[in-house]
Design a protein around this motif. Structure first.
Motif, mmCIF file in Angstrom:
data_model
loop_
_atom_site.group_PDB
_atom_site.id
_atom_site.type_symbol
_atom_site.label_atom_id
_atom_site.label_comp_id
_atom_site.label_asym_id
_atom_site.label_seq_id
_atom_site.Cartn_x
_atom_site.Cartn_y
_atom_site.Cartn_z
ATOM 1 N N LEU A 53 4.808 2.279 -3.672
ATOM 2 C CA LEU A 53 3.859 3.132 -2.970
ATOM 3 C C LEU A 53 4.086 3.040 -1.458
ATOM 4 C CD1 LEU A 53 1.473 5.028 -3.448
ATOM 5 C CD2 LEU A 53 -0.043 3.052 -3.403
ATOM 6 N N LEU A 86 0.189 0.631 3.078
ATOM 7 C CA LEU A 86 -0.999 -0.113 2.649
ATOM 8 C C LEU A 86 -0.760 -1.610 2.838
ATOM 9 C CD1 LEU A 86 -1.508 1.909 -0.599
ATOM 10 C CD2 LEU A 86 -3.184 1.766 1.238
ATOM 11 N N SER A 87 -1.757 -2.275 3.349
ATOM 12 C CA SER A 87 -1.625 -3.708 3.555
ATOM 13 C C SER A 87 -1.627 -4.433 2.214
ATOM 14 C CB SER A 87 -2.797 -4.209 4.401
ATOM 15 O OG SER A 87 -2.817 -5.624 4.402
ATOM 16 N N GLY A 88 -0.792 -5.455 2.121
ATOM 17 C CA GLY A 88 -0.778 -6.272 0.897
ATOM 18 C C GLY A 88 -1.693 -7.473 0.994
ATOM 19 N N GLN A 115 -9.255 -6.590 -6.390
ATOM 20 C CA GLN A 115 -8.919 -6.347 -4.984
ATOM 21 C C GLN A 115 -8.073 -5.104 -4.871
ATOM 22 O OE1 GLN A 115 -5.843 -6.759 -3.262
ATOM 23 N NE2 GLN A 115 -4.553 -7.449 -4.928
ATOM 24 N N GLY A 116 -8.293 -4.370 -3.808
ATOM 25 C CA GLY A 116 -7.515 -3.153 -3.622
ATOM 26 C C GLY A 116 -7.517 -2.704 -2.175
ATOM 27 N N LYS A 117 -6.703 -1.716 -1.896
ATOM 28 C CA LYS A 117 -6.611 -1.168 -0.533
ATOM 29 C C LYS A 117 -6.473 0.355 -0.610
ATOM 30 C CE LYS A 117 -6.329 -4.739 2.396
ATOM 31 N NZ LYS A 117 -6.756 -5.782 1.517
ATOM 32 N N LYS A 118 -7.000 1.029 0.385
ATOM 33 C CA LYS A 118 -6.754 2.471 0.480
ATOM 34 C C LYS A 118 -6.750 2.889 1.943
ATOM 35 C CE LYS A 118 -11.586 3.587 -0.427
ATOM 36 N NZ LYS A 118 -12.513 4.316 -1.285
ATOM 37 N N ASN A 119 -6.072 3.975 2.213
ATOM 38 C CA ASN A 119 -6.111 4.495 3.583
ATOM 39 C C ASN A 119 -6.198 6.008 3.572
ATOM 40 O OD1 ASN A 119 -3.543 5.392 2.956
ATOM 41 N ND2 ASN A 119 -2.489 3.961 4.286
ATOM 42 N N TYR B 15 -3.713 10.481 1.613
ATOM 43 C CA TYR B 15 -4.515 9.279 1.359
ATOM 44 C C TYR B 15 -3.885 8.587 0.157
ATOM 45 C CZ TYR B 15 -8.064 11.748 4.073
ATOM 46 O OH TYR B 15 -8.730 12.426 5.054
ATOM 47 N N SER B 16 -3.850 7.283 0.184
ATOM 48 C CA SER B 16 -3.310 6.571 -0.975
ATOM 49 C C SER B 16 -4.013 5.237 -1.125
ATOM 50 C CB SER B 16 -1.805 6.369 -0.812
ATOM 51 O OG SER B 16 -1.551 5.735 0.406
ATOM 52 N N GLY B 17 -3.876 4.658 -2.285
ATOM 53 C CA GLY B 17 -4.532 3.375 -2.506
ATOM 54 C C GLY B 17 -4.120 2.739 -3.814
ATOM 55 N N TYR B 18 -4.472 1.482 -3.959
ATOM 56 C CA TYR B 18 -4.248 0.774 -5.223
ATOM 57 C C TYR B 18 -5.426 -0.155 -5.467
ATOM 58 C CZ TYR B 18 -2.862 -3.247 -2.346
ATOM 59 O OH TYR B 18 -2.854 -4.257 -1.422
ATOM 60 N N MET B 19 -5.644 -0.488 -6.719
ATOM 61 C CA MET B 19 -6.716 -1.405 -7.088
ATOM 62 C C MET B 19 -6.215 -2.335 -8.185
ATOM 63 S SD MET B 19 -9.785 -2.614 -7.066
ATOM 64 C CE MET B 19 -10.796 -1.556 -6.061
ATOM 65 N N ASN B 20 -6.250 -3.612 -7.908
ATOM 66 C CA ASN B 20 -5.903 -4.620 -8.929
ATOM 67 C C ASN B 20 -7.176 -5.077 -9.602
ATOM 68 O OD1 ASN B 20 -3.176 -4.738 -8.473
ATOM 69 N ND2 ASN B 20 -3.377 -6.249 -6.850
ATOM 70 N N LEU B 162 7.523 9.664 -5.283
ATOM 71 C CA LEU B 162 6.805 9.302 -6.505
ATOM 72 C C LEU B 162 6.490 10.601 -7.234
ATOM 73 C CD1 LEU B 162 4.219 6.834 -4.954
ATOM 74 C CD2 LEU B 162 6.041 6.187 -6.499
#
Lengths: 119, 203
Positions: A53, A86-88, A115-119, B15-20, B162
């Protein structure tokens, strides 16, 4: 701010009670017997790689067309700002149940907060 | 038809994001060293991990003239995916324990994790306005793929891409070397973490 304060007080009361009750179990223990059971909770901070990503976001931000527009400032287009990866980095609460089989070896089952991040 | 004196342009916003989500981890630890109240242990383990990733792309066309400016969406894409199989990962940790009492200890831990979630399945929802001004939308479902090399695509420039597709993308305009490198997109969980906490003996 007030809401955060209330959450903090609830957090302290909850874990205070938990510690008190767990300490109250002292009388039930058999000190030298195995297996022994433990509960642990910890606050952790770390960093993960993220991967594809971010590769997409970085390469899209630095693509040839955007580079050309930034460098030459043509009349037919402009690129404002940058698309940031996105920050890890993360901060999580980790909880674990442990079984100490003998003084040297123990096994554990654990999980942590999402935990997650979005921008 | 363009009005006299009008300017038009297209804006892209991403806009993008991820969630664990909370994983389930299993570990085995060995008590390496112990002296009075302090002990050092090493551990290894494995875990089951789940996550979602999403990407929203907004493309808007705007027109401005003396009477003001107007924005209208020409295409909006929402992509989101979650793994259809949870991923397995591994980790190792070092922890130091300080025993306050026989029941309560403070712990400090360092943990290194290796894991990649790559079985993302999801949908792409895109809104568009055709040449006649009609609004329509397309929805695609499939797996999430990644082109690890730069290609000419979409806006005529090169970048890694992607894409959601039910089968491995096989576009005729892609070179052999790129086609060979197309793979399932992944979220890389590999990393380091440090923490402090409490350990309580239950029974």
């Amino acid at each position: 701010m007030e809401k955060r304060g209330k959450h903090g007080i609830r957090f302290i009361i909850f874990w205070g009670c938990f510690l008190f009750l767990s300490q109250a179990l002292i009388g039930l223990r058999a000190e030298d017997k195995y297996p022994r059971y433990y509960f642990s909770f910890s606050y952790m901070q770390g960093k993960m790689a993220v991967g594809d990503l971010n590769t997409y976001l970085v390469t899209f931000n630095n693509n040839d067309l955007f580079k050309y527009i930034r460098e030459n400032n043509p009349t037919w287009g402009e690129v404002q700002g940058n698309i940031l990866p996105l920050s890890g980095k993360y901060a999580i609460w980790d909880i674990e149940l442990l079984m100490e089989i003998n003084p040297k070896i123990r096994i554990g089952f654990s999980t942590h907060s999402p935990q997650g991040k979005k921008n | 038809m363009r009005e006299p004196g009008a300017t038009t342009g297209i804006t892209y916003t991403i806009y993008s994001g991820y969630m664990n989500y909370s994983p389930l981890e299993f570990s085995v630890s060995y008590n390496l060293w112990e002296r009075k109240k302090i002990s050092l242990s090493l551990g290894v383990g494995t875990g089951i991990y789940r996550a979602t990733i999403s990407r929203h792309i907004y493309m808007d066309i705007y027109t401005s003239n003396e009477s003001g400016s107007k924005r209208s969406p020409i295409r909006r894409i929402l992509e989101s995916g979650r793994p259809y199989l949870p991923a397995l990962g591994g980790f190792g940790n070092v922890s130091v324990k300080y025993a306050v009492s026989s029941r309560l200890s403070f712990i400090a831990e360092a943990k290194a994790r290796y894991g990649k979630i790559s079985n993302f399945k999801g949908s792409e929802f895109s809104l568009y306005i055709d040449d006649n001004g009609n609004i329509g939308y397309n929805e695609y479902k499939g797996k999430l793929w990644f082109y690890p090399t730069n290609i000419d695509y979409w806006i005529g420039t090169s970048y890694s891409q992607l894409e959601i597709s039910p089968v491995k993308p096989d576009m005729v305009w892609l070179s052999e070397s790129i086609l060979e490198n197309i793979r399932k997109a992944n979220l890389n969980l590999t990393g380091l973490s440090f923490g402090i906490g409490l350990k309580i003996r239950l029974f």
